[in-house]
Motif scaffolding. Structure first.
Motif, short mmCIF file in Angstrom:
data_model
loop_
_atom_site.label_atom_id
_atom_site.label_comp_id
_atom_site.label_asym_id
_atom_site.label_seq_id
_atom_site.Cartn_x
_atom_site.Cartn_y
_atom_site.Cartn_z
N ASP A 1 56.08 32.79 38.32
CA ASP A 1 55.80 31.36 38.54
C ASP A 1 56.75 30.82 39.63
N ILE A 2 56.45 31.16 40.86
CA ILE A 2 57.34 30.82 41.97
C ILE A 2 57.29 29.33 42.29
N ASP A 3 56.11 28.73 42.17
CA ASP A 3 56.00 27.29 42.43
C ASP A 3 56.92 26.50 41.53
N LEU B 1 61.58 33.71 48.54
CA LEU B 1 60.74 32.96 47.60
C LEU B 1 59.29 32.88 48.10
N HIS B 2 59.11 32.60 49.39
CA HIS B 2 57.75 32.50 49.94
C HIS B 2 57.06 33.87 49.92
N GLN C 1 57.60 36.19 47.75
CA GLN C 1 57.24 36.48 46.36
C GLN C 1 56.02 35.67 45.93
N LYS C 2 55.90 34.44 46.40
CA LYS C 2 54.72 33.63 46.10
C LYS C 2 53.46 34.32 46.66
N GLU D 1 52.63 37.33 44.52
CA GLU D 1 52.04 36.96 43.23
C GLU D 1 50.56 36.60 43.38
N TYR E 1 48.19 30.76 52.38
CA TYR E 1 49.62 30.58 52.15
C TYR E 1 50.43 31.32 53.21
N ARG F 1 60.73 41.26 41.97
CA ARG F 1 61.01 39.97 41.32
C ARG F 1 62.50 39.85 41.00
#
Length: 485
Positions: free
Chosen positions: A326-328, A353-354, A356-357, A360, A373, A417
């Motif tokens: 749940d990166i957001d 982080l971006h 990993q988003k 996902e 994205y 992660r």
């Protein structure tokens, strides 16, 4: 265990085999350190995926497989077509009429032990058969052990010769139908010799450089067969290796340690990474230990708690969100709690982080959303040095029907992660005004201790001429787990 100063050097091996060195200080973004860790996972297409496979590849060496028909005193011996048997066919007139022959390759060095054997088919007129090790400049018309940087066990007198013509009493003689072996114990830095499956003795290995398994025959009709491992040895090599490892383990266990030191190290690890629930269970279990565990508040342990309990609950929450994919939500929490960490949209932390988003989204099959994205967030980093290779790997996930099985499948593993979660954890710890040691936000005391162990083992191997088993921490920890099961 803390660093002597606030500057460290981190060397990172990249997929193409080159290395980069980054100097860290108190003002560097810890995200850069973890970005280097992420880049270590980059792989060329077709490269082995698992760490254990890569370690096996690193340790692989060419071994001796046969005798060298070129580098031998061929005028005094006859070699079989399989290059594993030799017979002395001449008449021994003087000391230089030796039929000596080396193996086709030097003994491999990236292991605990190297070993080979000979079987004496015929002791000939005088039984002047020898087995041992020689260097590449060895004179082939001499017995192993008669020249400098050579060592040989001789069958006619049972003496050991080390670099001179005069031998020293060592073991029994050997003759027809005997099996004799020679080995190198790299951990003990010793040569050892066997007869008919039993150890005869060992001696310090004072020779450096590549060493070739070597055999010699020296009187008419002497004949031997050489076994480089193509068939079972008479000597139980696996049992010998197991005993040597047990000796090493016993030496380690004799080292005196402060009481309950392992408790403090484990607790500091849990605190460092924000494993709050596990920490609470660990503390609860320690209270019921008989005798109860007591940790004296010394050597900075109270200061350690002060540093690592900083933002413990928030760090735990963020780690759990990232591990759940749940990166957001993680980014949203960071904006609320630590906006300074993500205010630079082109920082290493934001990049991870971006990435990993994006990963996902691919993981759940939302490919169209991943493309959108990527065009918005990942495109910002594409031409920035230090980011482009990871961006390319992330985007490459879209090209595969089964990305988990592809060369970039490592991005979908849990370890990816963990790297992102560790980055965020370190960034939060770096905001602690009480933090004095920059290494404190990057690694726990336990990890620094393991790094010190690794450096010491590598240095020790270096002093042995880079001989012996290569040290791999993952392998050591895995073998410890198996031993306890």
């Amino acid at each position: 265990m803390s660093s002597a100063n606030n500057t460290t050097t981190t060397t990172t091996t990249i997929s193409n085999g080159s290395t980069t060195t980054a100097h860290s200080n108190n003002h560097q973004d810890p995200g850069s350190y973890f970005l280097n860790l992420a880049r270590q996972c980059l792989q060329e297409p077709g490269a082995p995926a698992s760490a254990s496979t890569m370690m096996e590849e690193d340790d692989r060496e060419d071994e001796p497989t046969e005798l060298n028909t070129i580098n031998s005193s061929g005028g005094f011996l006859l070699m079989s077509t399989d290059k594993l048997s030799v017979k002395y066919t001449s008449v021994n007139l003087h000391g230089h009429d030796v039929g000596a022959v080396q193996a086709n390759r030097p003994a491999p060095v990236k292991r605990l032990v190297y070993y080979f054997e000979i079987y004496v088919k015929n002791a000939g007129a005088k039984g002047q058969i020898a087995i041992g090790f020689t260097n590449e400049s060895f004179k082939m018309r001499r017995q192993p052990g008669w020249e400098a940087n050579t060592c040989g066990y001789h069958g006619d007198d049972g003496h050991l010769y080390r670099g001179q013509g005069k031998g020293e009493p060592f073991g029994p003689t050997f003759t027809a139908k005997d099996t004799v072996g020679a080995g190198i114990n790299y951990a003990a830095q010793e040569f050892f010799f066997t007869k008919n499956g039993a150890i005869v003795g060992s001696v310090y290995k004072d020779m450096k450089g590549p060493l070739f398994p070597t055999v010699a025959v020296h009187s008419q009709n002497e004949e031997i067969e050489v076994n480089f491992g193509q068939k079972q040895f008479a000597f139980d090599l696996k049992e010998y290796e197991a005993q040597e490892r047990m000796k090493q383990q016993m030496t380690i266990e004799k080292i005196s340690l402060p009481p309950n030191v392992s408790y403090g190290l484990v607790r500091s690890y849990l605190l460092h990474y924000g494993y709050e629930e596990t920490l609470n269970s660990f503390d609860l279990a320690s209270k019921s230990t008989v005798p109860p565990i007591y940790i004296a508040q010394e050597n900075g342990s109270s200061e350690q708690d002060m540093i690592y309990t900083y933002a413990l609950n928030q760090r735990r929450t963020l780690r759990q969100l990232i591990k759940n994919g749940d990166i957001d939500a993680a980014i949203s929490k960071l904006r609320d709690w630590y906006p300074q960490i993500i205010q630079d949209e082109r920082s290493a932390t934001c990049f991870l982080l971006h990435c990993q988003k994006f990963i996902e989204l691919v993981r759940v099959g939302a490919l169209e959303e991943a493309v959108k994205y990527g065009r918005i967030e990942l495109a910002k980093f594409f031409e920035l040095p230090g980011f482009d290779d990871l961006v390319q790997d992330c985007v490459a996930l879209l090209a595969y029907e089964k990305p988990q099985e592809s060369s970039v499948g490592y991005l979908l593993e849990e370890s990816q992660r963990e790297i992102v979660a560790d980055t965020v954890n370190a960034m939060i710890l770096s905001t602690n005004p009480n933090l004095k040691d920059f290494q404190g936000c990057l690694r726990s005391y336990l990890e620094r201790l393991l790094r010190q162990l690794t450096v010491c083992c590598l240095e020790r191997r270096s002093l042995n001429g880079d001989q012996g088993e290569a040290f791999h921490l993952h392998r050591v920890l895995s073998s410890s787990k198996k031993a306890k099961c």
